[in-house]
Design a protein around this motif. Structure first.
Motif: not given
Ligand code: PGA
Length: 252
Positions: A177-195
């Motif tokens: 069950r792979v994450a959707s493109a939207e889910q992956a982008q959203e979470a990873i952009a959020f992590i980048r913002a945390l950094v």
């Protein structure tokens, strides 16, 4: 800012030394001509020396899958960062969800492990991610914020970009069950913002991978997402051919 993509294969507890030799001989010719992407295999401790020797001079780097935070001590069964770097191991996976769930790996230990890896010259791949239950109850951001904050607390701002972060939603690991493109982008952009809350420049430079059921068929779409800088690949990294196809997808 262009970040060089990294495709890292996490073998988990698979492959004896003999099997690892067969694999690397099959992998090297398949990836030797692929430019613009870093390639890593994260192998069991017992395969490290053979894989470092066999991959020497090639584009494939060898990583371990865990280490202890102390450089030495009375910790039966553990391996330290200096022991890995002496073997010319390039880096180490830290905080994989299997280690967190099955072996009691804590954020507190990770807060010590990430700086110890850096101090020994290793590239840490820090894994973070939410369970299905956390996603369903809108707890994803809280979980990621807590893991990023605690696990990177001991890393000074000027070294943050030397860490690789892997976002691995636990419900997507080994499930198909792979994450959707939207889910992956959203979470990873959020992590980048945390950094970025720690250091803006580090946020631009830090590489953040997606992991969880990455396959040759879905790799290109995921890796092309603006904030996704590569993949941490489990099951599909166990065959040289499918792993090489994912490497090729990252270069395309
Ligand atoms: P998977 O594993 O690709 O088999 O889902 C990913 C991982 O555990 O890093």
């Amino acid at each position: 800012m262009s970040r060089i993509p990294l495709i890292a294969g996490n073998w988990k507890m698979y492959k004896t030394e003999e099997q690892s030799e067969e694999y690397i001989q099959a992998l090297l010719p398949r990836v030797s001509a692929i430019d613009g992407v870093e390639v890593a295999i994260c192998v069991p401790f017992t395969d490290l020396r053979a894989m470092v020797d066999s991959a020497r001079g090639s584009r494939v780097e060898v990583y371990a899958q865990n280490m202890h935070q102390e450089p030495e001590g009375a910790f039966t069964g553990e391996i330290s960062a200096p022991m890995l770097s002496e073997l010319d191991v390039r880096g180490v996976v830290l905080g994989h969800s299997e280690r967190r769930a099955l072996f009691g790996e804590s954020d507190r230990a990770l807060a010590a492990k990430v700086p110890s890896a850096l101090a020994a010259g290793l590239v840490p791949i820090l894994c973070v991610g939410e369970t299905e239950q956390e996603r369903d109850s809108d707890e994803t951001d809280r979980k990621l914020r807590q893991q990023i904050r605690e696990d990177l607390a001991g890393v000074p701002a000027e070294r943050l970009a030397d860490v690789v972060i892997a976002y691995e939603p636990i419900w997507a690991i080994g499930t198909g069950r792979v994450a959707s493109a939207e889910q992956a982008q959203e979470a990873i952009a959020f992590i980048r913002a945390l950094v970025g809350d720690r250091d803006r420049d580090a946020a631009e430079r830090v590489r953040i991978l997606y992991g969880g059921s990455v396959k040759p068929e879905n790799a290109a779409e995921l890796i092309a997402l603006p904030d996704v800088d590569g993949a941490l690949v489990g099951g599909a990294s166990l065959e040289a051919e499918s792993f090489a196809q994912i490497v090729a997808a990252a270069a395309a």
